[in-house]
Motif scaffolding. Structure first.
Motif, PDB file in Angstrom:
ATOM      1  N   SER A  38       0.545   1.200 -18.329  1.00 45.53           N
ATOM      2  CA  SER A  38      -0.798   0.620 -18.309  1.00 45.53           C
ATOM      3  C   SER A  38      -0.800  -0.830 -17.824  1.00 45.53           C
ATOM      4  N   ASP A  39       0.327  -1.534 -17.971  1.00 50.89           N
ATOM      5  CA  ASP A  39       0.402  -2.904 -17.448  1.00 50.89           C
ATOM      6  C   ASP A  39       0.301  -2.901 -15.927  1.00 50.89           C
ATOM      7  N   MET A  40       0.945  -1.935 -15.289  1.00 51.13           N
ATOM      8  CA  MET A  40       0.884  -1.849 -13.825  1.00 51.13           C
ATOM      9  C   MET A  40      -0.475  -1.323 -13.367  1.00 51.13           C
ATOM     10  N   GLU A  41      -1.097  -0.482 -14.156  1.00 49.78           N
ATOM     11  CA  GLU A  41      -2.389   0.086 -13.776  1.00 49.78           C
ATOM     12  C   GLU A  41      -3.417  -1.007 -13.497  1.00 49.78           C
ATOM     13  N   LYS A  42      -3.393  -2.065 -14.289  1.00 50.15           N
ATOM     14  CA  LYS A  42      -4.397  -3.124 -14.094  1.00 50.15           C
ATOM     15  C   LYS A  42      -4.181  -3.909 -12.802  1.00 50.15           C
ATOM     16  N   TYR A  43      -3.003  -3.758 -12.166  1.00 50.72           N
ATOM     17  CA  TYR A  43      -2.724  -4.443 -10.901  1.00 50.72           C
ATOM     18  C   TYR A  43      -2.817  -3.495  -9.697  1.00 50.72           C
ATOM     19  N   CYS A  44      -3.300  -2.306  -9.917  1.00 48.00           N
ATOM     20  CA  CYS A  44      -3.359  -1.307  -8.834  1.00 48.00           C
ATOM     21  C   CYS A  44      -4.794  -0.877  -8.551  1.00 48.00           C
ATOM     22  N   THR A  45      -5.029  -0.549  -7.294  1.00 47.74           N
ATOM     23  CA  THR A  45      -6.300   0.027  -6.870  1.00 47.74           C
ATOM     24  C   THR A  45      -6.000   1.367  -6.220  1.00 47.74           C
ATOM     25  N   THR A  81      -4.009   6.578  -1.245  1.00 46.44           N
ATOM     26  CA  THR A  81      -3.217   5.348  -1.359  1.00 46.44           C
ATOM     27  C   THR A  81      -3.392   4.678  -2.712  1.00 46.44           C
ATOM     28  N   VAL A  82      -2.362   3.943  -3.072  1.00 43.94           N
ATOM     29  CA  VAL A  82      -2.384   3.076  -4.247  1.00 43.94           C
ATOM     30  C   VAL A  82      -1.994   1.693  -3.734  1.00 43.94           C
ATOM     31  N   THR A  83      -2.873   0.729  -3.946  1.00 43.91           N
ATOM     32  CA  THR A  83      -2.621  -0.621  -3.454  1.00 43.91           C
ATOM     33  C   THR A  83      -2.250  -1.531  -4.615  1.00 43.91           C
ATOM     34  N   ILE A  84      -1.116  -2.230  -4.454  1.00 48.00           N
ATOM     35  CA  ILE A  84      -0.661  -3.193  -5.456  1.00 48.00           C
ATOM     36  C   ILE A  84      -1.346  -4.527  -5.171  1.00 48.00           C
ATOM     37  N   SER A  85      -1.890  -5.137  -6.214  1.00 49.74           N
ATOM     38  CA  SER A  85      -2.595  -6.409  -6.048  1.00 49.74           C
ATOM     39  C   SER A  85      -1.676  -7.476  -5.462  1.00 49.74           C
ATOM     40  N   LYS A  86      -2.237  -8.296  -4.599  1.00 53.26           N
ATOM     41  CA  LYS A  86      -1.482  -9.432  -4.039  1.00 53.26           C
ATOM     42  C   LYS A  86      -1.247 -10.501  -5.094  1.00 53.26           C
ATOM     43  N   GLU A 108       6.140  -9.404 -13.395  1.00 53.34           N
ATOM     44  CA  GLU A 108       5.423  -8.307 -14.055  1.00 53.34           C
ATOM     45  C   GLU A 108       5.494  -6.990 -13.282  1.00 53.34           C
ATOM     46  N   ILE A 109       6.119  -7.014 -12.121  1.00 54.24           N
ATOM     47  CA  ILE A 109       6.226  -5.792 -11.330  1.00 54.24           C
ATOM     48  C   ILE A 109       7.256  -4.863 -11.965  1.00 54.24           C
ATOM     49  N   LYS A 110       6.804  -3.616 -12.204  1.00 51.46           N
ATOM     50  CA  LYS A 110       7.684  -2.590 -12.782  1.00 51.46           C
ATOM     51  C   LYS A 110       7.476  -1.293 -12.013  1.00 51.46           C
ATOM     52  N   LYS A 111       8.483  -0.456 -12.041  1.00 54.48           N
ATOM     53  CA  LYS A 111       8.316   0.886 -11.463  1.00 54.48           C
ATOM     54  C   LYS A 111       7.375   1.668 -12.371  1.00 54.48           C
ATOM     55  N   PHE A 112       6.587   2.531 -11.759  1.00 55.71           N
ATOM     56  CA  PHE A 112       5.640   3.338 -12.516  1.00 55.71           C
ATOM     57  C   PHE A 112       5.406   4.656 -11.786  1.00 55.71           C
ATOM     58  N   ASP A 113       4.839   5.583 -12.495  1.00 55.33           N
ATOM     59  CA  ASP A 113       4.450   6.870 -11.924  1.00 55.33           C
ATOM     60  C   ASP A 113       2.950   7.036 -12.093  1.00 55.33           C
ATOM     61  N   ILE A 114       2.376   7.802 -11.191  1.00 59.84           N
ATOM     62  CA  ILE A 114       1.010   8.278 -11.392  1.00 59.84           C
ATOM     63  C   ILE A 114       1.146   9.777 -11.606  1.00 59.84           C
ATOM     64  N   ILE A 115       0.836  10.198 -12.805  1.00 61.33           N
ATOM     65  CA  ILE A 115       0.972  11.599 -13.199  1.00 61.33           C
ATOM     66  C   ILE A 115      -0.342  12.296 -12.879  1.00 61.33           C
ATOM     67  N   VAL A 116      -0.251  13.373 -12.113  1.00 56.96           N
ATOM     68  CA  VAL A 116      -1.436  14.119 -11.718  1.00 56.96           C
ATOM     69  C   VAL A 116      -1.403  15.473 -12.417  1.00 56.96           C
ATOM     70  N   TYR A 117      -2.477  15.772 -13.120  1.00 58.06           N
ATOM     71  CA  TYR A 117      -2.615  17.014 -13.878  1.00 58.06           C
ATOM     72  C   TYR A 117      -3.918  17.669 -13.442  1.00 58.06           C
ATOM     73  N   GLN A 118      -3.892  18.974 -13.229  1.00 57.37           N
ATOM     74  CA  GLN A 118      -5.126  19.649 -12.819  1.00 57.37           C
ATOM     75  C   GLN A 118      -5.314  20.953 -13.572  1.00 57.37           C
ATOM     76  N   VAL A 156       0.883  -1.161   0.000  1.00 60.97           N
ATOM     77  CA  VAL A 156       0.000   0.000   0.000  1.00 60.97           C
ATOM     78  C   VAL A 156       0.923   1.214   0.000  1.00 60.97           C
ATOM     79  N   ILE A 157       0.894   1.947  -1.101  1.00 54.83           N
ATOM     80  CA  ILE A 157       1.771   3.104  -1.286  1.00 54.83           C
ATOM     81  C   ILE A 157       0.980   4.364  -0.957  1.00 54.83           C
ATOM     82  N   THR A 158       1.536   5.175  -0.076  1.00 53.83           N
ATOM     83  CA  THR A 158       0.883   6.434   0.277  1.00 53.83           C
ATOM     84  C   THR A 158       1.209   7.491  -0.770  1.00 53.83           C
ATOM     85  N   LYS A 159       0.161   8.076  -1.311  1.00 51.79           N
ATOM     86  CA  LYS A 159       0.286   9.188  -2.259  1.00 51.79           C
ATOM     87  C   LYS A 159      -0.941  10.049  -2.035  1.00 51.79           C
ATOM     88  N   ASP A 160      -0.758  11.159  -1.336  1.00 52.82           N
ATOM     89  CA  ASP A 160      -1.861  12.041  -0.950  1.00 52.82           C
ATOM     90  C   ASP A 160      -1.893  13.233  -1.909  1.00 52.82           C
TER      91      ASP A 160
END
Length: 177
Positions: free
Chosen positions: A90-97, A132-137, A143-153, A64-68
């Motif tokens: 996008s490969d990591m996105e499908k394993y994240c909540t 939070t961003v939770t990685i699927s168990k 298939e685990i790779k580093k990724f970013d969540i880009i936030v644009y507003q 569970v990664i904290t990203k506020d």
């Protein structure tokens, strides 16, 4: 004989003067006006993203990664905001909540933005879009790779609008195609 020559000339002169005075009156009526000095100012809508995030060294299944993520109004005017968050992989996105805040924000699937439902007053900060961003168990280790969540507003003035929908509808109507 001289009297007869002056009568048509006098009648014609009076007719010309009458027509001219009517024309001047009409022109004066149509050209009358008032002057108003209207002052306009440029709005002061400025926002930023005060984000709390420490990237993990290693990503493991079940993490569970904290990203506020919040939006802060740093400008001089109140505004409405919308936010888009995108995965760099996008490969990591499908394993994240991601625990998106659906109480204060509403998602529009047509444009991919989360709209803050209230006016963001100057100096205020929104509640968290997510924390939070939770990685699927069940993610395979290979298939685990580093990724970013880009936030644009984006932000838009609230003056003259009684809802975020009205403001953003106005924004879309006034964009050049």
């Amino acid at each position: 004989m001289k009297k007869k020559k002056w009568k048509p000339f006098l009648i014609a002169s009076i007719a010309v003067l009458l027509i001219a005075s009517i024309g001047i009156g009409i022109y004066a009526f149509l050209s009358d006006g008032d002057t108003a000095n209207n002052r306009t100012t440029i709005g002061g809508v400025t926002t930023d993203i005060p984000e709390k995030f420490t990237p993990p060294d290693d990503i493991k299944p079940g993490d569970v990664i904290t990203k506020d993520v919040k939006i802060r109004n740093t400008g001089k005017d109140d505004c409405y905001v919308r936010v888009r968050s995108l995965f760099s992989d996008s490969d990591m996105e499908k394993y994240c909540t991601v625990n998106y805040n659906s109480t204060d924000f509403t998602y529009n699937k047509n444009d991919g933005y989360y709209y803050y439902k209230k006016v963001l007053k100057k100096g205020e900060t929104t509640p968290s879009l997510f924390t939070t961003v939770t990685i699927s168990k069940n993610i395979p280790q290979d298939e685990i790779k580093k990724f970013d969540i880009i936030v644009y507003q984006e932000s838009y003035q609230s003056y003259g609008f009684d809802s975020y929908q009205a403001a953003w509808d106005h924004y879309h109507r006034n964009q050049k195609n």
